[in-house]
Each structure stands twice: as structure tokens, then as C-alpha cells.
Design a protein around this motif. Structure first.
Motif, PDB file in Angstrom:
ATOM      1  N   UNK B 100      -4.875  -0.326   1.912  1.00 55.35           N
ATOM      2  CA  UNK B 100      -4.105   0.923   1.975  1.00 55.35           C
ATOM      3  C   UNK B 100      -3.382   1.094   3.306  1.00 55.35           C
ATOM      4  N   UNK B 101      -3.812   0.349   4.346  1.00 50.28           N
ATOM      5  CA  UNK B 101      -3.177   0.534   5.646  1.00 50.28           C
ATOM      6  C   UNK B 101      -1.765  -0.027   5.666  1.00 50.28           C
ATOM      7  N   UNK B 102      -1.465  -1.005   4.832  1.00 49.73           N
ATOM      8  CA  UNK B 102      -0.135  -1.617   4.871  1.00 49.73           C
ATOM      9  C   UNK B 102       0.649  -1.424   3.580  1.00 49.73           C
ATOM     10  N   UNK B 103       0.025  -0.802   2.577  1.00 54.34           N
ATOM     11  CA  UNK B 103       0.683  -0.734   1.274  1.00 54.34           C
ATOM     12  C   UNK B 103       1.786   0.322   1.222  1.00 54.34           C
ATOM     13  N   UNK B 104       1.804   1.232   2.198  1.00 47.46           N
ATOM     14  CA  UNK B 104       2.845   2.263   2.201  1.00 47.46           C
ATOM     15  C   UNK B 104       3.821   1.987   3.346  1.00 47.46           C
ATOM     16  N   UNK B 105       5.073   2.354   3.121  1.00 48.24           N
ATOM     17  CA  UNK B 105       6.088   2.096   4.140  1.00 48.24           C
ATOM     18  C   UNK B 105       5.896   3.020   5.331  1.00 48.24           C
ATOM     19  N   UNK B 106       5.798   2.457   6.556  1.00 50.79           N
ATOM     20  CA  UNK B 106       5.571   3.299   7.730  1.00 50.79           C
ATOM     21  C   UNK B 106       6.728   4.248   8.021  1.00 50.79           C
ATOM     22  N   UNK B 107       7.914   3.957   7.477  1.00 55.04           N
ATOM     23  CA  UNK B 107       9.065   4.792   7.827  1.00 55.04           C
ATOM     24  C   UNK B 107       9.393   5.801   6.727  1.00 55.04           C
TER      25      UNK B 107
END
Lengths: 314, 325
Positions: B100-107
Motif C-alpha cells: 500500500x505504500x507505493x500503490x497510490x500515486x504520491x502526486x
């Protein structure tokens, strides 16, 4: 966030101050005495002493630097030796065309380089990708003034599509833009290659990110995935690069201005240097230094807008 | 028996070309039914994730379907062009990924993600989509959902991000929800909460859930049906009780005996299955598990066992288990 902006502006001021001291030292190291140059070889010792005192040249160097700084901060850059107009006015007149040329050059570079980089990144290793990388390296290798001459010969003289010289009529925006297209292309083309290579690299990396996979799993159309999910973060290194390279862009612009006989900082500094018009040289270089100093905080702010995680750490 | 939502029929998937190819899945058949959670269990490299990607049409370019069918409803999606697969993804099949830490776009804000997840319903207007996003966030247990919409992923905890990812998957109203190791990156408390949530969703969504995990405890807790994978093959399938109480395949038994949760009293060593999962580059000539199997006979090493269907939804691929029953 506000603290960050203040911090960046202070840093820019510091960079500018250091550059100004360097500039002061450089002007001093140029052989020749400005007073003798201004008054001629047959001036009386009284006249020389008077002018030295008037220009503060009889003071110790530290005091002179202090004086110079305090004058700059009060907006006084001295007087143009030829026209006797304040240097501030002369420089502010030359600034807009150069700024327009530099920004239009970045515009060309971004408008061509970013799509080309994306296009290559989406099909890495294919013939198109390799062909584009050869073209990119080629574009990087052409010096902008050479390109400017060929553009001028081909598009302006041979085909007659664009005007040959100048910046266009005052107050006629369309005419000015028309005069800007070709020089800006000459400034920007070399950067198209850089941008394409840089965007390609970071896009290939970005397309492999987990959040791009999430976007694909949602069934989003490809252009949305590329623009919203991949490019927005992949563009960050490019913005950093442009911020740092503003000096290089300015110097391309200066050279290209000469080829197209456009008014601007480049023409101004070159002419002034040839005529030993030191106050104008100093003022022109100072303007370039300030442009460079504000480019970095601007690119940092753009990055903070692109990547919210950066905002958090501010 | 409830409606078939998706089925895999004799599916084989290979990565690359011979001689360096990897036969990631070989002759796998599996049916996923509405209202059921099907668990897939196996070690790393057993083909679990390849199966999941095949079901959502996201197999990487290097992968080829060499035989078999992938049916979503009545449509075989094996070999469909990208544009047709895109119509399946996020609509008929949704997937929640492991990290879940990388599955969503940080921007992108949480709200942006949830709007994108409803990109096919854009006609109903932004405020309707927003309302629905809030509703689904509440359903998956996100506190104060309206306030979360303007936040960015890095401002949320791992458990919250995984709930957001589940909400995104639900917003497309999928028939099949694939959960690929979704609790692996979470701590035990959060894992229990997410498992509980999945069990609630089973009755709410009109479809099937495919739950991939190597955590037998999690599988036992929420699944109705379990499929055991080994080195790209389905070696045993059955209802969750049968798999845990009367496993037929020696590999299933060995896996169960290695589960740390089963160890009673003090033990000096964690039990493990000797050997490693092989990387299969050519069709095997015997049982693929034989080199690690303590019961293997000459027959196991020389003849490939066929799938033996014992009952509806119960089967095994093992010479010994078949001769015993």
C-alpha cells in the motif's frame, strides 16, 4: 511552505551577493584605468583626482565594495558612459527581449523534448526509440549560433517564412511573437535533445512504478496514465535540470540575439564590453546573475507543486 | 451451486522464449464463483501473481498465453488486444496490490484516485462521484471520509492506504475482486481488520473474491475454497475444511505442517520443506514436486500425474493420493 520560500529567496540573495563581489573583482582586474580612459591621456592631475573622488576610486577597496553594494540596493547602477542615461534604465530596456527569448526557447525545448521523451519511453529498445536517441544526441551537439545561422538562411532568406532581423514593431504583439519563433527555436533545439533523453529515462522508470500499475488496473486510458500518473513525477528531474541550466540557456540566447540582431542583454553586454562601457557591462551581467538566482527557487517551487511529498518535508 | 464469475481453463503462460523461457503456469483450471472467497496459496514463484495478472488482463509483454482460456463471465480474454482488455480492467475485474505504500500515486490526492477509479461513470457528474467515493470509503472503514479526499497518500497510514486501494477497487463495481497479498505488508492487527473487511465485502459485492496469500492462517480464516499452487501448477483444490483437515497432496500437508501457528510448545527449529521451488523451463517429465517429496516413488519421477477430480470443486494432482482414494 512560506518558510521554505523565504529560505530559498535568502539563498538566492546570498548567491547574488557572492556573484556581485566576483563581478566587482573581475572589473577591477581588467587592465586599464577607467578615469584615464574617460578623460583621455592629456587630462590634468586635478581633473583625474576630482573624477577619482567623484567615483569613489580613492577609497580603500572594502569601502568601495560597500559603496557599490549600497548603491545597487538603492537601485543605482551608475551611468551609461555613452548616452549618460542611468544604467538601470538601459538594462531594464534590454531585459524583456532576452527574457522572452529564453522563455520561448524553454517553450520550444519542452514542447518537443517532453513528448519525444515520452514517446521513446513507451517503446524502449525499438527502432524508433534508437533513431530518436541518435537525433537527440545530434541536436545536443549543434551549437545554437550555428543553428541560428542555418535557420536564418533557410527559413528567413530562402523560404521567407520568418522575418530576418530585429524583434518586431513596438506594441505589435503578434509581430513580436512572429520575430521570436525562429530565434527561440535556435535557442531551444539543443535542449530538446537533453530533455528527450532525461524524460525518456525517468519515464521508463516511472512506467514501472506500482502506482502506474494501479492506474492500469483501473482501466484508465493510456494518455491519462502517462500524463497524470507517470509524467507528473517523471518530469521532476527535468525541471531541476532546467533550473540549473538557465545560465546555459541565457548564454545561448545571448549568442542567438547577435545572429538575429535582436535587442537584448547579449547585444547590450557585447557592445558595452567592446567600448569599455564598464557600468553597462556590470549592470548587464548583474541582471543575468539575478535571473540565474531566481530561476532556482522558481524550479524548486514547481517541483513542490508537482510532488506533494516535497512540500511535506519543507 | 452459485454462478460462475470467472474461470481458468487449462491455462498455460510462458515468459520469454526457449531456451530461457519460464513456464510460469501449466494447465491450470480453476473456477471462481459468486459469493465465494477463493484462496490461492503457494510459495514465491508458484505462479499465484501470474494467475492474478492473467485474470485482470495485465500480463507483462514478455508473457504469452500458450494454451487455454481465461473466461470472465462468458468472454474469453486470453489474447485480446490491449484496448479490449482495458474495458475489463477496473470494471469487471478489479485488483488490490501488495504494497500500500507505493500503490497510490504520491502526486494525486485520495479524492483524485477515487474519481479516477470511477472514470467510466464521469457522466453522472463530479459531485455524485464524490458522494459515492465518500460512501465507499465509509464502507471500507475509513474514518471521516470527506476529510480524507483532499489528503495525499503520504499523509495516511499503511492500513488506511490499503483501505483506500480496496475502495478504489470497489468503485468499479467488479464481478471479480483480486486481492494479491494485500495484508503481507501490514502488521497483525491491521491484517485482522482487513481480513474482517474482506469477509464483510463477500456478502455485499455481487461477485467473487480471489484472495492470494502465503499466510495459511489468513486463508483458513476467510476463504471458502482453496487452491494450492506449486511451481506453476495447481496441485490441489478443495473447500477450506478439506484442505486443512484432510489434505491429499504431500505438498499441501508439508505446507500445513510448516505453518508457525501450528507449532505447539517450544521448538528449536522452524519446520521447512527441504529443497527449493524449481524454475521450470521445459515441460517436466515427472511430478514437479517429486524431488522434494518424502514419499516420491519411481512412478512419481517418470510419469506426470494428471489432475484427478474427486468431487465438485475437489481435486488433486498426485499419483499417491489418487491410488489411496
Amino acid at each position: 511552505m512560506i518558510g521554505y520560500v523565504v529560505q530559498r529567496i535568502l539563498l538566492s540573495l546570498l548567491i547574488s551577493a557572492v556573484a556581485m563581489v566576483a563581478l566587482f573583482a573581475m572589473v577591477r582586474m581588467i587592465p586599464g584605468d577607467p578615469v584615464t580612459l574617460m578623460l583621455g591621456a592629456r587630462a590634468t592631475p586635478e581633473a583625474i583626482a576630482r573624477l577619482n573622488a567623484q567615483m569613489g576610486l580613492d577609497q580603500p577597496v572594502i569601502t568601495q565594495i560597500g559603496l557599490w553594494f549600497s548603491r545597487i540596493f538603492s537601485g543605482d547602477l551608475g551611468v551609461d558612459i555613452w548616452s549618460q542615461r542611468p544604467v538601470v534604465d538601459v538594462v531594464l530596456e534590454a531585459l524583456p527581449p532576452t527574457l522572452a527569448l529564453t522563455l520561448a526557447g524553454i517553450g520550444w525545448a519542452a514542447a518537443l523534448g517532453i513528448p519525444l521523451g515520452c514517446y521513446s519511453a513507451l517503446r524502449p529498445g525499438t527502432f524508433t526509440d534508437q533513431a530518436l536517441s541518435v537525433v537527440s544526441v545530434g541536436a545536443i551537439s549543434i551549437p545554437p549560433f550555428v543553428l541560428a545561422i542555418y535557420c536564418l538562411l533557410f527559413f528567413s532568406v530562402r523560404l521567407g517564412w520568418f522575418p530576418v532581423l530585429g524583434a518586431g514593431e513596438d506594441g505589435d504583439l503578434a509581430d513580436q511573437i512572429w520575430h521570436l519563433v525562429l530565434p527561440a527555436f535556435a535557442v531551444g533545439l539543443g535542449w530538446v535533445g537533453y530533455l528527450a533523453r532525461l524524460v525518456r529515462g525517468s519515464m521508463i522508470e516511472a512506467m514501472g512504478e506500482n502506482h502506474v500499475r494501479t492506474a492500469r488496473a483501473m482501466g484508465l486510458p493510456p494518455h491519462r496514465i502517462v500524463v497524470t500518473y507517470a509524467l507528473r513525477l517523471a518530469i521532476v528531474p527535468t525541471v531541476t535540470m532546467l533550473g540549473i541550466s538557465i545560465g546555459g540557456l541565457l548564454s545561448s540566447a545571448v549568442l542567438v540575439e547577435n545572429v538575429f540582431s535582436r535587442p537584448g542583454l547579449g547585444t547590450l553586454i557585447a557592445d558595452a564590453a567592446q567600448g569599455r562601457n564598464y557600468p553597462v557591462v556590470q549592470g548587464g551581467v548583474l541582471a543575468a546573475v539575478l535571473l540565474f538566482a531566481i530561476a532556482m527557487p522558481i524550479s524548486d517551487l514547481v517541483i513542490a507543486w508537482l510532488d506533494p511529498r516535497v512540500r511535506k518535508s519543507l | 451451486m452459485s454462478r460462475d464469475v470467472a474461470s481458468i481453463e487449462g491455462l498455460s503462460v510462458a515468459f520469454g522464449r526457449p531456451p530461457t523461457q519460464v513456464l510460469a503456469l501449466r494447465s491450470v483450471s480453476l473456477t471462481l464463483r459468486a459469493g465465494q472467497i477463493t484462496g490461492i496459496v503457494g510459495e514465491s514463484g508458484s505462479g499465484k501473481s501470474t494467475l492474478a495478472l492473467a485474470l485482470i488482463g495485465l500480463l507483462p509483454q514478455a508473457a504469452r498465453v500458450t494454451e487455454g482460456a481465461i473466461r470472465i463471465g462468458n468472454q474469453n480474454i486470453a489474447g485480446l488486444p490491449e484496448a479490449r482488455l482495458r474495458a475489463i480492467r477496473g470494471a469487471r475485474v478489479s485488483m488490490v496490490f501488495q504494497d500500500p505504500m507505493t500503490a497510490l500515486s504520491p502526486s494525486r490526492t485520495i479524492g483524485g484516485h477515487l474519481l479516477d477509479a470511477q472514470h467510466r461513470d464521469r457522466a453522472s457528474g463530479r459531485s455524485a462521484l464524490r458522494t459515492r467515493a465518500i460512501e465507499v470509503l465509509r464502507k471500507v472503514g475509513v474514518p471521516d471520509p470527506a476529510a480524507q479526499l483532499d489528503r495525499y497518500p503520504h499523509q495516511l497510514s499503511g492500513g488506511m492506504r490499503q483501505r483506500v486501494a480496496i475502495a478504489m477497487a470497489l468503485l468499479g463495481r467488479p464481478e471479480l475482486l483480486i486481492a494479491d497479498e494485500i495484508t503481507t505488508a501490514l502488521d497483525v492487527t491491521l491484517e485482522a481488520q482487513i481480513l474482517h473487511l474482506l469477509r464483510e465485502l463477500r456478502s455485499e459485492i455481487d461477485g467473487a473474491i480471489l484472495f492470494i496469500s502465503h499466510n495459511l492462517g489468513a486463508i483458513a480464516e476467510i476463504c471458502d475454497q482453496v487452491a494450492v499452487f506449486y511451481a506453476g501448477e495447481l496441485v490441489e483444490e478443495g473447500p477450506v475444511r478439506d484442505i486443512f483437515h484432510s489434505p491429499l497432496h504431500p505438498y499441501t500437508r508439508a505446507l500445513r505442517d510448516c505453518d508457525p501457528a501450528r507449532i505447539e510448545g517450544a521448538a528449536r527449529h522452524l519446520p521447512s520443506i527441504p529443497g527449493e521451488t524449481p524454475v521450470v523451463r521445459a515441460p517436466p517429465t515427472g511430478c514437479i514436486f517429486a524431488p522434494r517429496c518424502s514419499l516420491a516413488t519411481e512412478l512419481c519421477r517418470t510419469k506426470v500425474p494428471v489432475w484427478a477430480a474427486i468431487a465438485e470443486g475437489r481435486g488433486v494432482r498426485c499419483h499417491l493420493a489418487v491410488s489411496k482414494t
